[in-house]
Motif scaffolding. Structure first.
Motif, PDB file in Angstrom:
ATOM      1  N   PHE A   1     -54.431 -25.642 -34.441  1.00  0.00           N
ATOM      2  CA  PHE A   1     -53.409 -25.976 -35.434  1.00  0.00           C
ATOM      3  C   PHE A   1     -52.846 -24.710 -36.069  1.00  0.00           C
ATOM      4  CE2 PHE A   1     -52.635 -26.800 -40.036  1.00  0.00           C
ATOM      5  CZ  PHE A   1     -51.428 -27.476 -39.898  1.00  0.00           C
ATOM      6  N   LEU A   2     -53.708 -23.769 -36.415  1.00  0.00           N
ATOM      7  CA  LEU A   2     -53.235 -22.522 -37.012  1.00  0.00           C
ATOM      8  C   LEU A   2     -52.346 -21.749 -36.043  1.00  0.00           C
ATOM      9  CD1 LEU A   2     -56.402 -21.256 -38.941  1.00  0.00           C
ATOM     10  CD2 LEU A   2     -54.343 -22.333 -39.875  1.00  0.00           C
ATOM     11  N   ASP A   3     -52.679 -21.771 -34.757  1.00  0.00           N
ATOM     12  CA  ASP A   3     -51.833 -21.080 -33.788  1.00  0.00           C
ATOM     13  C   ASP A   3     -50.452 -21.710 -33.702  1.00  0.00           C
ATOM     14  OD1 ASP A   3     -53.072 -18.756 -32.472  1.00  0.00           O
ATOM     15  OD2 ASP A   3     -54.661 -20.182 -32.019  1.00  0.00           O
TER      16      ASP A   3
ATOM     17  N   ARG B   1     -40.917 -27.961 -25.227  1.00  0.00           N
ATOM     18  CA  ARG B   1     -40.738 -28.622 -26.527  1.00  0.00           C
ATOM     19  C   ARG B   1     -41.085 -27.659 -27.670  1.00  0.00           C
ATOM     20  NH1 ARG B   1     -44.660 -31.532 -26.912  1.00  0.00           N
ATOM     21  NH2 ARG B   1     -45.732 -31.000 -24.970  1.00  0.00           N
ATOM     22  N   PRO B   2     -40.379 -26.544 -27.761  1.00  0.00           N
ATOM     23  CA  PRO B   2     -40.785 -25.458 -28.654  1.00  0.00           C
ATOM     24  C   PRO B   2     -40.736 -25.800 -30.135  1.00  0.00           C
ATOM     25  CG  PRO B   2     -38.588 -25.048 -27.799  1.00  0.00           C
ATOM     26  CD  PRO B   2     -39.127 -26.231 -27.045  1.00  0.00           C
ATOM     27  N   ASP B   3     -39.967 -26.805 -30.535  1.00  0.00           N
ATOM     28  CA  ASP B   3     -39.870 -27.146 -31.950  1.00  0.00           C
ATOM     29  C   ASP B   3     -40.906 -28.178 -32.384  1.00  0.00           C
ATOM     30  OD1 ASP B   3     -37.668 -25.427 -32.352  1.00  0.00           O
ATOM     31  OD2 ASP B   3     -36.317 -26.954 -31.544  1.00  0.00           O
ATOM     32  N   GLU B   4     -41.763 -28.592 -31.458  1.00  0.00           N
ATOM     33  CA  GLU B   4     -42.798 -29.579 -31.775  1.00  0.00           C
ATOM     34  C   GLU B   4     -44.155 -28.917 -31.925  1.00  0.00           C
ATOM     35  OE1 GLU B   4     -42.913 -32.787 -28.982  1.00  0.00           O
ATOM     36  OE2 GLU B   4     -40.722 -32.926 -28.855  1.00  0.00           O
ATOM     37  N   LEU B   5     -44.970 -29.481 -32.800  1.00  0.00           N
ATOM     38  CA  LEU B   5     -46.347 -29.026 -32.954  1.00  0.00           C
ATOM     39  C   LEU B   5     -47.209 -29.753 -31.928  1.00  0.00           C
ATOM     40  CD1 LEU B   5     -48.232 -28.414 -36.257  1.00  0.00           C
ATOM     41  CD2 LEU B   5     -49.341 -29.724 -34.435  1.00  0.00           C
ATOM     42  N   ASP B   6     -47.887 -28.989 -31.080  1.00  0.00           N
ATOM     43  CA  ASP B   6     -48.677 -29.565 -29.993  1.00  0.00           C
ATOM     44  C   ASP B   6     -50.035 -28.865 -29.957  1.00  0.00           C
ATOM     45  OD1 ASP B   6     -49.809 -30.544 -27.693  1.00  0.00           O
ATOM     46  OD2 ASP B   6     -48.267 -29.778 -26.331  1.00  0.00           O
ATOM     47  N   LEU B   7     -51.064 -29.555 -30.403  1.00  0.00           N
ATOM     48  CA  LEU B   7     -52.404 -28.951 -30.465  1.00  0.00           C
ATOM     49  C   LEU B   7     -53.021 -28.763 -29.089  1.00  0.00           C
ATOM     50  CD1 LEU B   7     -53.977 -30.741 -33.562  1.00  0.00           C
ATOM     51  CD2 LEU B   7     -52.576 -28.678 -33.463  1.00  0.00           C
TER      52      LEU B   7
ATOM     53  N   ALA C   1     -38.138 -15.901 -30.809  1.00  0.00           N
ATOM     54  CA  ALA C   1     -38.817 -15.779 -29.520  1.00  0.00           C
ATOM     55  C   ALA C   1     -39.944 -16.803 -29.385  1.00  0.00           C
ATOM     56  CB  ALA C   1     -39.371 -14.371 -29.345  1.00  0.00           C
ATOM     57  N   ASN C   2     -40.624 -17.092 -30.481  1.00  0.00           N
ATOM     58  CA  ASN C   2     -41.725 -18.054 -30.448  1.00  0.00           C
ATOM     59  C   ASN C   2     -41.273 -19.501 -30.272  1.00  0.00           C
ATOM     60  OD1 ASN C   2     -43.977 -16.402 -30.587  1.00  0.00           O
ATOM     61  ND2 ASN C   2     -43.933 -16.277 -32.821  1.00  0.00           N
ATOM     62  N   ARG C   3     -39.957 -19.741 -30.356  1.00  0.00           N
ATOM     63  CA  ARG C   3     -39.412 -21.076 -30.090  1.00  0.00           C
ATOM     64  C   ARG C   3     -38.473 -21.059 -28.885  1.00  0.00           C
ATOM     65  NH1 ARG C   3     -38.746 -24.934 -35.124  1.00  0.00           N
ATOM     66  NH2 ARG C   3     -40.281 -24.117 -36.587  1.00  0.00           N
ATOM     67  N   ASP C   4     -38.659 -20.093 -28.015  1.00  0.00           N
ATOM     68  CA  ASP C   4     -37.803 -19.982 -26.834  1.00  0.00           C
ATOM     69  C   ASP C   4     -38.229 -21.034 -25.807  1.00  0.00           C
ATOM     70  OD1 ASP C   4     -36.370 -19.264 -24.576  1.00  0.00           O
ATOM     71  OD2 ASP C   4     -36.642 -17.117 -24.884  1.00  0.00           O
TER      72      ASP C   4
ATOM     73  N   ILE D   1     -51.981 -21.561 -26.015  1.00  0.00           N
ATOM     74  CA  ILE D   1     -51.569 -21.796 -27.396  1.00  0.00           C
ATOM     75  C   ILE D   1     -51.601 -20.518 -28.244  1.00  0.00           C
ATOM     76  CG2 ILE D   1     -53.846 -22.388 -28.359  1.00  0.00           C
ATOM     77  CD1 ILE D   1     -52.330 -24.823 -29.704  1.00  0.00           C
ATOM     78  N   ARG D   2     -52.391 -19.522 -27.818  1.00  0.00           N
ATOM     79  CA  ARG D   2     -52.463 -18.274 -28.594  1.00  0.00           C
ATOM     80  C   ARG D   2     -51.475 -17.215 -28.114  1.00  0.00           C
ATOM     81  NH1 ARG D   2     -58.186 -16.208 -31.076  1.00  0.00           N
ATOM     82  NH2 ARG D   2     -58.533 -18.028 -32.404  1.00  0.00           N
ATOM     83  N   GLN D   3     -50.676 -17.545 -27.155  1.00  0.00           N
ATOM     84  CA  GLN D   3     -49.790 -16.537 -26.569  1.00  0.00           C
ATOM     85  C   GLN D   3     -48.444 -16.481 -27.282  1.00  0.00           C
ATOM     86  OE1 GLN D   3     -49.695 -17.364 -22.357  1.00  0.00           O
ATOM     87  NE2 GLN D   3     -51.911 -17.214 -22.162  1.00  0.00           N
ATOM     88  N   HIS D   4     -48.503 -16.442 -28.604  1.00  0.00           N
ATOM     89  CA  HIS D   4     -47.299 -16.302 -29.421  1.00  0.00           C
ATOM     90  C   HIS D   4     -47.200 -14.863 -29.927  1.00  0.00           C
ATOM     91  CE1 HIS D   4     -50.071 -16.358 -32.813  1.00  0.00           C
ATOM     92  NE2 HIS D   4     -50.597 -17.484 -32.326  1.00  0.00           N
TER      93      HIS D   4
END
Length: 400
Positions: free
Chosen positions: A273-275, A324-330, A315-318, A335-338
């Motif tokens: 979730f934090l990521d 689906r970059p604008d959605e939160l997906d656990l 870039a993190n929403r590319d 997931i850590r590659q931001h």
């Protein structure tokens, strides 16, 4: 035309950034030598080419009285020393080594201190039915821990909090002439205070970050003036990433009761979730780079001496990198590659501490409530800045 100082970008910059990334991922701001870089691939291209792009901070964007972007020089014509996050190798390496050595050794020891400080802040500020999470937890906790890590007395925290946020406000661009003077004054006061504290540490180094830097000075690895600048940068930026992360996480949970319940029943999901919080709302919206020579980026000519603002948040929403970059997906793969903590040699030295603090604070928020929500329509406001992504206010209504 993309207006980097459009007031609408304070609350929700992402639709405009998506349009910019799709149509002009390397965008020159009219009338300036600043370029905005917004796509995942092109941000990485800059990060991978330190021969062409320096980390040195030469200038920042500033909103002029008429609202148009202008440049605020930051390097005194090349006379200001660049340290840590804004330094290039080989100068950067000893700064990072001294800081990482201390953080690496002390991170485990700080865990109990983090939880104790969270409890103290909760008991003091969150006893009632409402509270300002941004002001009373997200802003305060990081500076308390940075103070302990560095080796400063607890009584310094109120002044450090004011100086730190005033100093980074200057980098955010949204400052009028009066506030600009105040932010410069705050930076000078912080520098003088840390200089005096470090003089004491030089005489009798202890087992803390100031002691580590003092020993590096005694060994001839660092100059005392350089060490003070390293401390200045750590205090100035040390609270921003953690406060931004903690605020975003609490706001997302406050607006999603099922997600709250899911994390209460499956606390192991707090880490992913934090990521996703870091990816969706990067605490630093971007960082500056400086073109050493004439280059070409994404088909755009970038003259030597130009300044680039690498937009982590865009870039993190590319969608070329994240589905689906604008959605939160656990359950998001990789997931850590931001890029929220940067990448490569300048990856945030305090990232592990930031995650530890955010985890402790959110565990407490979830454990001591049955639910929580935003306390009114104006409960959540953002700091106006093109540099940081942090809540100015985040009032929560707490059910126990």
């Amino acid at each position: 035309m993309f207006d980097v100082f459009d007031p609408d970008l304070i609350d929700d910059p992402y639709p405009a950034l998506a349009r910019l990334r799709a149509t002009e991922p390397v965008h020159r701001i009219a009338g300036t030598d600043f370029f905005l870089v917004s796509s995942w691939d092109l941000v990485h291209e800059v990060l991978a080419d330190s021969a062409s792009y320096s980390s040195n901070l030469r200038a920042v964007l500033l909103r002029s009285p008429g609202g148009t972007p202008t440049a605020l020089p930051m390097d005194g014509g090349g006379t200001v020393e660049q340290v840590l996050a804004t330094a290039d190798d080989p100068v950067h390496k000893p700064h990072r080594s001294a800081v990482l050595g201390t953080i690496g050794r002390r991170i485990r020891a700080l865990e109990s201190s983090v939880e104790r400080q969270v409890d103290l802040l909760w008991d003091r500020w969150f006893a009632g039915g409402t509270a300002d999470w941004a002001r009373d937890m997200a802003d305060r906790l990081p500076l308390v821990l940075v103070t302990e890590l560095i080796g400063l007395p607890p009584g310094d925290v109120p002044d450090l909090l004011r100086w730190a946020y005033d100093s980074t406000e200057m980098l955010g661009g949204w400052v009028d002439a009066e506030r600009l003077t105040a932010t410069v004054t705050a930076s000078l006061e912080l520098h003088a205070h840390l200089g005096a504290r470090f003089t004491t540490a030089l005489a009798a180094p202890r087992d803390d970050l100031m002691g580590e830097l003092a020993r590096a000075c005694h060994d001839g690895v660092l100059d005392p003036a350089t060490a003070v600048l390293v401390l200045l940068q750590l205090v100035g930026a040390g609270g921003e990433s953690t406060a931004g992360l903690m605020g975003t996480a609490a706001r997302l949970l406050a607006t999603d009761p099922p997600l709250q319940d899911r994390l209460r029943t499956s606390p192991e999901l707090l880490d992913p979730f934090l990521d996703e919080c870091l990816r969706l709302e990067s605490p630093f919206r971007g960082h500056y780079r400086h073109a050493r020579a004439d280059t070409r980026l994404g088909g755009v000519e970038v003259p030597a001496g130009s300044n680039l603002l690498l937009l982590w948040g865009a870039a993190n929403r590319d969608p070329a990198r994240f589905d689906r970059p604008d959605e939160l997906d656990l359950d998001r793969p990789g997931i850590r590659q931001h890029l929220a903590f940067g990448r490569g040699a300048h990856f945030c030295v305090g990232s592990a501490l930031a995650r530890m603090e955010a985890s402790a604070a959110l565990r407490t928020l979830l454990a001591r409530t049955t639910s929580f929500s935003l306390d009114g329509d104006d409960a959540a406001t953002w700091v106006p800045s093109i540099f940081v992504r942090r809540h100015a206010r985040l009032r929560l209504a707490l059910d126990r």
